[in-house]
Design an enzyme around this catalytic site. Structure first.
Site, PDB file in Angstrom:
ATOM      1  N   ARG A 109       0.543  -1.484   0.219  1.00  0.00           N
ATOM      2  CA  ARG A 109      -0.431  -0.290  -0.226  1.00  0.00           C
ATOM      3  C   ARG A 109       0.827   0.921   0.156  1.00  0.00           C
ATOM      4  O   ARG A 109       0.381   2.340   0.491  1.00  0.00           O
ATOM      5  CB  ARG A 109      -0.877   0.164   1.266  1.00  0.00           C
ATOM      6  CG  ARG A 109      -2.339  -0.309   0.899  1.00  0.00           C
ATOM      7  CD  ARG A 109      -2.912  -0.986   2.522  1.00  0.00           C
ATOM      8  NE  ARG A 109      -4.024  -0.382   2.194  1.00  0.00           N
ATOM      9  CZ  ARG A 109      -4.983  -1.391   2.188  1.00  0.00           C
ATOM     10  NH1 ARG A 109      -5.053  -3.184   2.127  1.00  0.00           N
ATOM     11  NH2 ARG A 109      -6.428  -1.323   2.368  1.00  0.00           N
TER      12      ARG A 109
ATOM     13  N   ARG B 182     -21.494  -2.434   2.596  1.00  0.00           N
ATOM     14  CA  ARG B 182     -21.079  -2.917   3.255  1.00  0.00           C
ATOM     15  C   ARG B 182     -21.295  -3.142   5.115  1.00  0.00           C
ATOM     16  O   ARG B 182     -20.939  -3.863   5.932  1.00  0.00           O
ATOM     17  CB  ARG B 182     -19.790  -3.283   3.242  1.00  0.00           C
ATOM     18  CG  ARG B 182     -18.462  -4.689   3.545  1.00  0.00           C
ATOM     19  CD  ARG B 182     -17.505  -4.703   3.021  1.00  0.00           C
ATOM     20  NE  ARG B 182     -16.552  -3.308   3.247  1.00  0.00           N
ATOM     21  CZ  ARG B 182     -14.995  -3.416   3.464  1.00  0.00           C
ATOM     22  NH1 ARG B 182     -14.785  -4.098   2.256  1.00  0.00           N
ATOM     23  NH2 ARG B 182     -14.159  -2.488   3.124  1.00  0.00           N
TER      24      ARG B 182
ATOM     25  N   ARG C 280     -18.393  -3.398   9.697  1.00  0.00           N
ATOM     26  CA  ARG C 280     -16.796  -3.236  10.171  1.00  0.00           C
ATOM     27  C   ARG C 280     -16.825  -2.102  10.698  1.00  0.00           C
ATOM     28  O   ARG C 280     -17.299  -1.112  10.121  1.00  0.00           O
ATOM     29  CB  ARG C 280     -16.040  -3.799   9.234  1.00  0.00           C
ATOM     30  CG  ARG C 280     -15.644  -4.885   8.380  1.00  0.00           C
ATOM     31  CD  ARG C 280     -14.488  -4.863   7.041  1.00  0.00           C
ATOM     32  NE  ARG C 280     -13.616  -3.639   6.482  1.00  0.00           N
ATOM     33  CZ  ARG C 280     -12.948  -3.522   5.786  1.00  0.00           C
ATOM     34  NH1 ARG C 280     -12.722  -4.955   5.018  1.00  0.00           N
ATOM     35  NH2 ARG C 280     -11.766  -2.542   5.275  1.00  0.00           N
TER      36      ARG C 280
HETATM   37  P1  ATP Z   1     -11.349  -3.385   0.341  1.00  0.00           P
HETATM   38  O1  ATP Z   1     -11.180  -4.876   1.287  1.00  0.00           O
HETATM   39  O2  ATP Z   1     -13.279  -3.548  -0.267  1.00  0.00           O
HETATM   40  O3  ATP Z   1     -11.031  -2.674  -0.580  1.00  0.00           O
HETATM   41  P2  ATP Z   1     -10.222  -2.035   2.219  1.00  0.00           P
HETATM   42  O4  ATP Z   1      -8.380  -2.055   1.194  1.00  0.00           O
HETATM   43  O5  ATP Z   1     -10.123  -0.674   3.305  1.00  0.00           O
HETATM   44  O6  ATP Z   1     -11.742  -2.189   1.564  1.00  0.00           O
HETATM   45  P3  ATP Z   1      -8.356  -3.830   4.119  1.00  0.00           P
HETATM   46  O7  ATP Z   1      -8.120  -4.441   2.754  1.00  0.00           O
HETATM   47  O8  ATP Z   1      -9.011  -4.598   4.650  1.00  0.00           O
HETATM   48  O9  ATP Z   1      -9.589  -3.003   3.411  1.00  0.00           O
HETATM   49  O10 ATP Z   1      -7.825  -3.148   4.936  1.00  0.00           O
HETATM   50  C1  ATP Z   1      -8.723  -2.562   6.041  1.00  0.00           C
HETATM   51  C2  ATP Z   1      -7.456  -1.894   6.885  1.00  0.00           C
HETATM   52  O11 ATP Z   1      -6.289  -2.578   7.531  1.00  0.00           O
HETATM   53  C3  ATP Z   1      -6.779  -0.398   6.321  1.00  0.00           C
HETATM   54  O12 ATP Z   1      -7.499   0.597   5.760  1.00  0.00           O
HETATM   55  C4  ATP Z   1      -5.404  -0.254   6.645  1.00  0.00           C
HETATM   56  O13 ATP Z   1      -5.803   0.392   8.117  1.00  0.00           O
HETATM   57  C5  ATP Z   1      -5.480  -1.627   7.388  1.00  0.00           C
HETATM   58  N1  ATP Z   1      -4.333  -2.296   6.249  1.00  0.00           N
HETATM   59  C6  ATP Z   1      -4.937  -3.652   5.649  1.00  0.00           C
HETATM   60  N2  ATP Z   1      -3.261  -3.390   4.381  1.00  0.00           N
HETATM   61  C7  ATP Z   1      -2.374  -2.371   5.101  1.00  0.00           C
HETATM   62  C8  ATP Z   1      -0.893  -2.888   4.594  1.00  0.00           C
HETATM   63  N3  ATP Z   1      -1.124  -3.110   3.684  1.00  0.00           N
HETATM   64  N4  ATP Z   1      -0.095  -1.556   5.605  1.00  0.00           N
HETATM   65  C9  ATP Z   1      -1.172  -0.930   5.465  1.00  0.00           C
HETATM   66  N5  ATP Z   1      -2.408  -1.070   6.303  1.00  0.00           N
HETATM   67  C10 ATP Z   1      -2.645  -1.947   6.920  1.00  0.00           C
HETATM   68 MG    MG Z   2      -9.982  -6.273   1.681  1.00  0.00          MG
END
Ligand code: ATP
Ligand code: MG
Length: 191
Positions: free
Chosen positions: A89, A128, A134
């Site tokens: 990310r 969702r 969530r």
């Molecule tokens: P979706 O799954 O619908 O695409 P999303 O990308 O917001 O939504 P998740 O990938 O489940 O959701 O992540 C939720 C939270 O977990 C993020 O907002 C962040 O706080 C944390 N997180 C997840 N992956 C990372 C990462 N690679 N680096 C830093 N924080 C993370």
């Molecule tokens: Mg996800």
């Protein structure tokens, strides 16, 4: 199967399409969001730290996230390929992933970018919130997550472009159509 990095804004369908890809190609799946939510549920030390960031729409610090990812990756069954969902990310995470895979003599594989307009994303996330409850799916936190996505994550698309890994798929209103395009691409990649 090659490794796959699935990339896109919150609500773009990373988890949904990952499940479909796993069902078709039988590869491993690492969702960093799911890993963190699992830790929160267990009430672990890591979960306590992660909750503060997640509920605020912020990213978990890179160093911590990178060590969680490496540990999770090394627990996956070898040789089947892994789909990375929600990681990297940030540019630092991408550089760390590249190095981690190189150290293991594994290929980075391909990056699949899901492009969805923000109005659709917001509608999906609010829906969702009703279905899954969530904590971070409320309008205020969603807006923060979009801002974090634009400032910290979106610039990574150019990083993948430079690596020659970027493949974009744009939402046109139908899940089946988008999935069909992704499968056609992956089938050709695996010939
Ligand atoms: P979706 O799954 O619908 O695409 P999303 O990308 O917001 O939504 P998740 O990938 O489940 O959701 O992540 C939720 C939270 O977990 C993020 O907002 C962040 O706080 C944390 N997180 C997840 N992956 C990372 C990462 N690679 N680096 C830093 N924080 C993370
Ligand atoms: Mg996800």
């Amino acid at each position: 199967m090659k490794n796959i990095i699935i990339f896109g804004a919150p609500g773009s369908g990373k988890g949904t399409y990952s499940d479909e890809i796993v069902a078709r190609y039988g590869m491993g799946h690492i969702s960093t969001g799911d890993v963190l939510r699992g830790e929160i549920k267990q009430g672990s030390e890591l979960g306590k730290i992660a909750k503060g960031y997640i509920d605020n729409g912020q990213l978990i610090p890179d160093e911590l996230m990178i060590s969680i990812l490496a540990k999770t990756y090394d627990e996956m069954p070898a040789g089947k390929g892994v789909i990375f969902d929600g990681f990297p990310r940030t540019i630092a995470q991408a550089e760390a992933l590249k190095q981690m895979l190189a150290e293991r003599k594994h290929d980075m594989g391909v990056m699949i970018e899901l492009i969805v307009d923000e109005e659709t994303l917001m509608a999906r996330l609010l829906n969702r919130a009703i279905e899954q409850g969530r904590a971070d799916d409320n309008e205020e936190t969603i807006k923060k997550r979009f801002a974090v996505y634009h400032s910290q994550t979106e610039p990574l698309a150019a990083w993948f472009e430079k690596e020659g890994m970027r493949h974009t798929f744009t939402w046109g209103g139908s899940k089946e159509a988008m999935l069909g395009e992704i499968f056609a691409f992956l089938d050709a990649e695996n010939k």
